[in-house]
Scaffold this active site. Structure first.
Site, PDB file in Angstrom:
ATOM      1  CG  ASP A  68      -1.420   1.419   1.356  1.00 16.42           C
ATOM      2  OD1 ASP A  68      -2.357   1.580   0.309  1.00 16.42           O
ATOM      3  OD2 ASP A  68      -1.791   1.976   2.539  1.00 16.42           O
ATOM      4  CB  SER A  69       0.085   4.759  -0.548  1.00 16.75           C
ATOM      5  OG  SER A  69      -1.287   4.595   0.011  1.00 16.75           O
ATOM      6  CE1 TYR A 112       2.264   5.541  -3.594  1.00 16.02           C
ATOM      7  CE2 TYR A 112       1.003   3.331  -4.029  1.00 16.02           C
ATOM      8  CZ  TYR A 112       2.164   3.704  -3.486  1.00 16.02           C
ATOM      9  OH  TYR A 112       3.553   3.086  -3.987  1.00 16.02           O
ATOM     10  N   GLY A 113      -3.357   8.883  -3.464  1.00 14.57           N
ATOM     11  CA  GLY A 113      -4.511   9.427  -3.005  1.00 14.57           C
ATOM     12  C   GLY A 113      -4.647  10.625  -4.598  1.00 14.57           C
ATOM     13  CB  THR A 128      -5.117   4.540  -4.511  1.00 11.33           C
ATOM     14  OG1 THR A 128      -5.938   5.130  -3.494  1.00 11.33           O
ATOM     15  CG2 THR A 128      -4.397   6.159  -5.710  1.00 11.33           C
ATOM     16  CG  HIS A 184      -5.016   4.690   5.034  1.00 11.84           C
ATOM     17  ND1 HIS A 184      -4.551   4.750   3.518  1.00 11.84           N
ATOM     18  CD2 HIS A 184      -3.949   5.082   5.553  1.00 11.84           C
ATOM     19  CE1 HIS A 184      -3.096   3.978   3.824  1.00 11.84           C
ATOM     20  NE2 HIS A 184      -2.767   5.426   5.427  1.00 11.84           N
ATOM     21  CB  CYS A 220      -9.677   4.924   1.116  1.00  7.49           C
ATOM     22  SG  CYS A 220      -8.089   5.376   1.281  1.00  7.49           S
ATOM     23  CB  CYS A 234      -3.622   0.381  -2.349  1.00  6.87           C
ATOM     24  SG  CYS A 234      -3.747   2.414  -3.230  1.00  6.87           S
ATOM     25  CD  GLU A 269       0.235   5.935   7.002  1.00  2.03           C
ATOM     26  OE1 GLU A 269      -0.389   5.299   6.065  1.00  2.03           O
ATOM     27  OE2 GLU A 269       1.162   5.611   6.384  1.00  2.03           O
TER      28      GLU A 269
HETATM   29  N1  DGL Z   1      -4.991   3.205   1.354  1.00  2.11           N
HETATM   30  C1  DGL Z   1      -4.749   3.694   0.088  1.00  2.11           C
HETATM   31  C2  DGL Z   1      -6.411   3.214  -0.958  1.00  2.11           C
HETATM   32  O1  DGL Z   1      -6.819   2.461  -0.867  1.00  2.11           O
HETATM   33  C3  DGL Z   1      -5.003   5.227  -0.974  1.00  2.11           C
HETATM   34  C4  DGL Z   1      -4.499   6.457   0.235  1.00  2.11           C
HETATM   35  C5  DGL Z   1      -3.742   7.116  -0.356  1.00  2.11           C
HETATM   36  O2  DGL Z   1      -1.753   6.518   0.190  1.00  2.11           O
HETATM   37  O3  DGL Z   1      -4.500   7.959  -0.559  1.00  2.11           O
HETATM   38  O4  DGL Z   1      -7.220   3.569  -1.648  1.00  2.11           O
END
Ligand code: DGL
Length: 279
Positions: free
Chosen positions: A16-17, A48-49, A81, A191, A189, A79, A157
């Site tokens: 994941d990011s 990453y988003g 994204t 998170h 997501c 993840c 996070e």
């Molecule tokens: N946890 C990631 C997801 O499921 C992305 C969070 C991010 O890095 O923006 O989309």
């Protein structure tokens, strides 16, 4: 770094990011307690988003190739994204099984009684072709309310689910869903399950939250069995980050709820010394 030097035997690599994918790892460990897992947080490029899709594709392909080269027997893109923009490119670039995520729109449609469904996800996920295809497949005749939660994964996070920053962002993103009278909300997501309590508090009692961790674990189980790659581990777990592990160890322990070894790892850094695990 190679996995065998950390006593991992052909692990499943989960990435994941950041630490959001730990919500998926938890479900994977529950269903596959005997597998070894390597969890990679690409903290250096978190979040990453809001990054360009082209950048994410190149970065995620590099990560996937390096994980395979280091000896991973399967990959889980934990993840939404990264899955939304890079799953196809990753599958084309490696030859181990790849399990990708998608927001749980299908189960949400099955669960919803009033056909009004909210989706919380990153901007990249919501605008991806993959998500548009999901909408076309399952959204017909339903009211789907997508909220691009800019900054939310970052706040969860870096500040924690109980922080005032997360509270303010949830007020902004969840309140419109409540006003739209949704009865089901997709946590799109990885998170967001860390803040499911705080999300539920802003919705009517009984609103269902859909998290795909358990479904991903079932999918990984099927793939490992189908490709005769199941078993062979000892339930070992190692985490890696592309940033400074010393600066992140406490945060990781707080989220995971137990200590978890964390090492530096990054695609470009492993290129010289990777050796696949002997199977
Ligand atoms: N946890 C990631 C997801 O499921 C992305 C969070 C991010 O890095 O923006 O989309």
């Amino acid at each position: 770094m190679n996995f065998s030097s950390h006593t991992l035997h052909s692990p499943v690599a989960v990435f994941d990011s950041g630490f959001g994918g730990l919500t998926v790892l938890r479900a994977l460990r529950e269903q596959l307690p005997e597998e070894d897992f390597f969890y990679f947080a690409d903290t250096r490029y978190f979040p990453y988003g809001e990054r360009p899709a082209e950048f994410l594709r190149a970065r995620c392909v590099a990560i996937a190739q390096a994980l395979q080269q280091a000896g991973a027997k399967a990959l889980v893109i934990a993840c939404n994204t990264a899955s939304a923009v890079a799953a196809e490119a990753i599958r084309a670039a490696v030859n181990v099984p790849v399990v990708a995520l998608e927001p749980g729109l299908k189960p949400a449609v099955e669960l919803s009684r009033n056909g009004r469904i909210g989706v919380l996800a990153t901007q990249r996920t919501l605008e991806s072709e993959r998500f548009q295809r999901l909408l076309a497949s399952y959204g017909a005749g339903k009211e789907i309310f997508g909220e691009a939660c800019t900054g939310l994964a970052d706040a969860i996070e870096n500040e924690g689910p109980n922080s005032s920053k997360v509270a303010a962002l949830l007020d902004r993103y969840v309140t419109p869903l409540q006003a739209a009278q949704v009865d089901t909300v997709v946590l799109g997501c990885t998170h967001y399950p860390w803040a499911s309590l705080q999300i539920a508090q802003r919705l009517s009692p009984g609103t269902q939250l859909v998290d795909t961790g358990a479904a991903v674990a079932r999918q990984l189980t099927r793939r490992l069995q189908a490709e005769q790659r199941a078993g062979g581990g000892q339930g070992r777990l190692l985490a890696g980050t592309s940033a400074d592990p010393a600066a992140l160890a406490d945060k990781l322990e707080r989220l995971w709820g137990a200590s978890l070894p964390l090492v530096f790892w990054a695609p470009q850094a492993v290129a010289a010394d990777v050796r696949p695990c002997v199977s």
